[in-house]
Design a protein around this motif. Structure first.
Motif, PDB file in Angstrom:
ATOM      1  N   ALA A  26     -16.837  -4.629  41.339  1.00 18.05           N
ATOM      2  CA  ALA A  26     -15.591  -4.219  40.689  1.00 18.05           C
ATOM      3  C   ALA A  26     -14.732  -3.383  41.628  1.00 18.05           C
ATOM      4  CB  ALA A  26     -15.905  -3.439  39.406  1.00 18.05           C
TER       5      ALA A  26
ATOM      6  N   CYS B  29      -8.311 -14.050  41.437  1.00 21.12           N
ATOM      7  CA  CYS B  29      -8.689 -13.261  40.265  1.00 21.12           C
ATOM      8  C   CYS B  29      -8.409 -14.046  38.986  1.00 21.12           C
ATOM      9  CB  CYS B  29      -7.932 -11.939  40.248  1.00 21.12           C
ATOM     10  SG  CYS B  29      -8.415 -10.771  41.546  1.00 21.12           S
TER      11      CYS B  29
ATOM     12  N   GLU C 233     -19.948 -10.722  34.089  1.00 22.17           N
ATOM     13  CA  GLU C 233     -20.534 -10.169  35.318  1.00 22.17           C
ATOM     14  C   GLU C 233     -20.663 -11.235  36.396  1.00 22.17           C
ATOM     15  OE1 GLU C 233     -24.581  -7.791  36.772  1.00 22.17           O
ATOM     16  OE2 GLU C 233     -24.188  -8.142  34.647  1.00 22.17           O
TER      17      GLU C 233
ATOM     18  N   LEU D 249     -17.234 -12.070  37.738  1.00 20.56           N
ATOM     19  CA  LEU D 249     -16.806 -11.036  38.686  1.00 20.56           C
ATOM     20  C   LEU D 249     -17.459 -11.261  40.046  1.00 20.56           C
ATOM     21  CD1 LEU D 249     -15.432  -8.340  39.405  1.00 20.56           C
ATOM     22  CD2 LEU D 249     -17.431  -7.174  38.445  1.00 20.56           C
TER      23      LEU D 249
END
Length: 219
Positions: free
Chosen positions: A4, A89, A105, A108
């Motif tokens: 992150a 993104c 998760e 990401l």
């Protein structure tokens, strides 16, 4: 937290460079005719429409080897790094929505290690090539499109492995070979597409300039 943090830093740096400026028609900036849209809209829309399906594909079906396509280096060469980062993104978020088996998760992790990190390595490699070998068509297509993709994806994959990210269904002893082969697959497509775009659609490559690579004009 590391993933992150990396995504946030890269996104903030990219947005600070005002990537939306790349979507203005580069010819219009010279002619002051702002009626036409930028040609970069085509690769941008192709990225956010097609690439999420390729990222989500291994989790949409029961596959023994969930080998992941990246495409990040090609996206970077088409859009430039500042625009590629937010686009990747969006790709990661869309892939998470498309596939029930792809959690937030994992999405990401994909966005960072299959998208932003190899795109950043490819951008840095391109800068080094221009400094070492100058601006030549062969250097751009082979050095950046092919060799740069292999090195960038493999380096990103090995760095990801060093941080404990494993390839699903791949034995730990074979993970290095798997990452190397995946990098070559990406590189073949990226090098081929760069060659085609240079010949027929150079306006789809934000990292390409006729004046620079064909005529040697540095000004």
């Amino acid at each position: 937290m590391l993933d992150a943090s990396l995504l946030l830093v890269a996104l903030m740096a990219a947005l600070a460079l005002r990537p939306w400026q790349l979507l203005r028609n580069r010819k219009a900036l010279v002619t002051q005719d702002h009626g036409d849209s930028s040609p970069l809209w085509t690769p941008l829309l192709a990225t956010v429409v097609v690439l999420p399906w390729l990222w989500a594909l291994p989790t949409l079906h029961q596959m023994p080897l969930q080998l992941q396509w990246s495409g990040a280096c090609l996206v970077m060469m088409c859009l430039g790094w500042p625009l590629a980062v937010p686009a990747l993104c969006v790709v990661g978020a869309t892939a998470c929505v498309l596939s029930p088996g792809l959690g937030a998760e994992e999405a990401l992790r994909l966005t960072v290690w299959h998208g932003i990190v190899p795109a950043t390595f490819a951008m840095l490699w391109g800068a080094l090539l221009r400094r070492w070998l100058g601006t030549k068509v062969f250097v751009y297509i082979f050095g950046r499109g092919f060799v740069g993709t292999v090195l960038s994806l493999f380096a990103a994959g090995m760095l990801s492995a060093a941080l404990g990210h494993e390839l699903p269904g791949v034995n730990e002893d074979l993970s290095t070979i798997a990452r190397w082969l995946m990098a070559w697959g990406d590189a073949v497509v990226t090098g081929m597409m760069c060659a085609v775009f240079v010949a027929y659609k150079p306006e789809w490559l934000a990292t390409w300039s006729d004046d620079l690579y064909l005529y040697g004009k540095n000004g």
